[in-house]
Enzyme design. Structure first.
Site, PDB file in Angstrom:
ATOM      1  CE  LYS A 122      -0.514  -3.514  -5.475  1.00  0.00           C
ATOM      2  NZ  LYS A 122      -1.734  -4.319  -5.588  1.00  0.00           N
TER       3      LYS A 122
ATOM      4  NE  ARG B 133      -9.541  -1.323   0.730  1.00  0.00           N
ATOM      5  CZ  ARG B 133      -8.448  -1.855   0.194  1.00  0.00           C
ATOM      6  NH1 ARG B 133      -8.389  -2.090  -1.105  1.00  0.00           N
ATOM      7  NH2 ARG B 133      -7.404  -2.142   0.956  1.00  0.00           N
TER       8      ARG B 133
ATOM      9  CB  SER C 214      -0.910  -0.005   1.224  1.00  0.00           C
ATOM     10  OG  SER C 214      -1.702   1.150   1.273  1.00  0.00           O
TER      11      SER C 214
END
Length: 529
Positions: A239, A319, A235
């Site tokens: 990425k 999320r 994290s």
């Protein structure tokens, strides 16, 4: 399951009249709203909250200590054993609990986009919004596939069933238990949907190596000429940002397998962090959050129902879950060839790792096993210097087998397919956090681009004295001095001290691997002077 007298079995439960199987997105959204499980946002996404647990519960994760797996599992703090009897008793309690629910929801689909290696799964949910999550995150079957679907693994999620640790052998009210012999994942006491996704990834990390396939916690994309790139990173390393490339098609953003045929996505969707999300910074993610998507713990405006991604009052771990088809620039099916380029991403807040370096096979295996990045100073009370963080194979919470199994497979694949491996530092330059500055994203993009296009395969390099890494002397679009960390530090002695400090942390971390071939540490690791 023979060790106890079952009052109801799974087949009976799923054959009852109150079970809904593979409802459409629209039907599931209707169920979520009618059952008051969530709210509709201004873009048509469903927003749900997860109560007490807003992230995974790694201390509550267990693997059943069954005869066929007992000698294969890397037991420890990640893979905690639980007895067969304890699992059977808890499993029966959960089935009896679900039998009394007015409605249950089942998703039947697959994990693994390559039809030759995919795992047929089913997910049984107490909540409709969890079933919508499963529908979007796993691979959805065609109608003809659903007719012949034979589930090989079942996830049973009962968030409102709470365990009694003294009776049930758990550590708390929450439990995530994998039984490889019974092919069951049992989840209870937590409403966090990510447990469903990651439990199947853990299963695949056990199943795929037995088929000669390397499971990987990484993102992947493919260029216009079919060249494949993998991006590993914890994290905060970039990425998602770096794998989202307008000139390359996304294979997947989180979980992949590498078979004898090439790379395939394990999932059918994306589970993106959305704290501070904006269309300007992450247009693909922002625009994917529409009808059928699921938002977790995101704050909405009471009137407009517009999501406020800057408000992390419930959790930093907000999320969004959506199908991969919500992104335009993808390859379908999510399958491609062997990786030409592998990128390990780290955000080094010590400011001593090169912004890009070429890795030998031994160095690749060493840094894969290490899985390094750093927590930042100032983010927590009392933290005054960068904190080194190591996550084995960039995904230690999800690896049932010994880490060396995965590392040896990676080394073999690199050899077989002549994949070029690079370590890219997206962290600090010119000094550690608080002194130097974050590496410019434009520089990082230029370096990654050069690596993907093969421009660094035969370029002149210089060896880093501490870490033994080969640093390219020139990269198009990047000042030469930026490439060599010691040249960016004003205080050279401070640089050497900090480099040795990080090297020592690498070496100390590596002592936990007792059965790694000696040459991996000797040829792949740093030296301390």
């Amino acid at each position: 399951m023979n060790s106890i007298d079952l009052s109801i079995n799974l087949k009976e439960l799923l054959g009852s009249h109150h079970v809904y199987t593979n409802l459409s997105v629209s039907q599931l959204v209707e169920k979520v709203l009618s059952r008051n499980e969530g709210e509709l946002t201004s873009t048509g996404a469903v927003r749900a909250t997860t109560g007490k647990y807003t992230g995974r519960s790694p201390k509550d994760k267990f693997i059943v200590e069954e005869a066929s797996v007992k000698d294969k599992i890397a037991w420890g703090s990640v893979n905690q054993p639980i007895s067969v009897d304890a699992f059977d008793r808890l499993y029966q309690k959960v089935l009896n609990y679900l039998q009394n629910k007015n409605e249950l929801f089942v998703f039947k689909g697959f994990a693994g986009a390559d039809e030759k290696y995919r795992l047929p799964i089913q997910v049984v949910n107490e909540y409709a919004w969890h079933n919508l999550f499963a529908h979007q995150l796993f691979i959805r079957p065609e109608d003809h596939e659903l007719e012949s679907h034979d589930s090989q693994f079942t996830v049973i999620s009962a968030p409102n069933f709470k365990a009694d640790p003294e009776v049930d052998g758990t550590k708390s009210e929450t439990f995530i238990i994998i039984s490889f012999e019974r092919k069951i994942v049992l989840i209870g006491g937590t409403e966090y949907a990510g447990e469903i996704k990651k439990s199947i990834f853990s299963v695949m990390n056990y199943v795929l190596p037995e088929m000669g396939i390397l499971p990987m916690h990484c993102s992947a994309n493919v260029g216009m000429e079919g060249d494949v790139a993998l991006f590993f990173g914890l994290s905060g390393t970039g990425k998602t940002t770096l794998s989202a490339d307008a000139n390359r098609k996304l294979i997947g953003d989180d979980e992949h397998g590498w078979s004898n045929s090439g790379v395939f996505n394990i999932e059918g969707g994306c589970y993106a962090k959305c704290a501070d999300l904006t269309r300007e910074k992450e247009p693909q993610i922002f625009d994917a959050i529409r009808f059928g998507s699921v938002l977790e713990n995101v704050i909405l405006d009471d009137q407009s129902r517009v999501a406020n991604y800057d408000d992390t009052s419930l959790t930093e771990n907000t999320r969004a879950a959506y199908p991969i088809q919500a992104i335009d620039n993808i390859i379908q099916p999510s399958v491609a060839g062997h990786p030409n380029t592998i990128v390990f991403l780290t955000a080094d807040a010590f400011g001593v790792l090169p912004p890009i370096s070429k890795l030998t096979k031994e160095q690749a295996m060493y840094h894969f096993l290490s899985g390094y990045t750093s927590k930042l100073a100032g983010t927590e009370r009392g933290v005054t210097s960068p904190q080194a963080t190591f996550s084995t194979c960039f995904g230690s919470p999800f690896l049932p087998l010994p880490a060396t199994v995965y590392a040896e497979m990676l080394g073999k694949k690199i050899d077989e397919h002549n994949s070029q491996v690079f370590l890219v530092n997206t962290g600090w330059t010119g000094g550690e956090y608080g002194v130097g500055s974050r590496m410019k994203l434009s520089y990082t993009r230029a370096m990654v681009q050069a690596a993907l296009e093969g421009e660094l395969n035969s370029i002149e390099t210089i060896k880093d004295e501490t870490f033994g890494l080969d640093i390219p002397l020139h990269v198009p679009g990047v000042p030469d001095e930026v490439l060599r960390p010691e040249l960016t530090w004003e205080n050279k002695e401070a640089y050497k001290l900090k480099a040795n400090e990080l090297a020592e942390k690498f070496k100390n971390n590596f002592t936990k691997f007792s059965n790694v071939p000696q040459e991996i540490e000797q040829l792949g690791g740093p030296t301390v002077k």
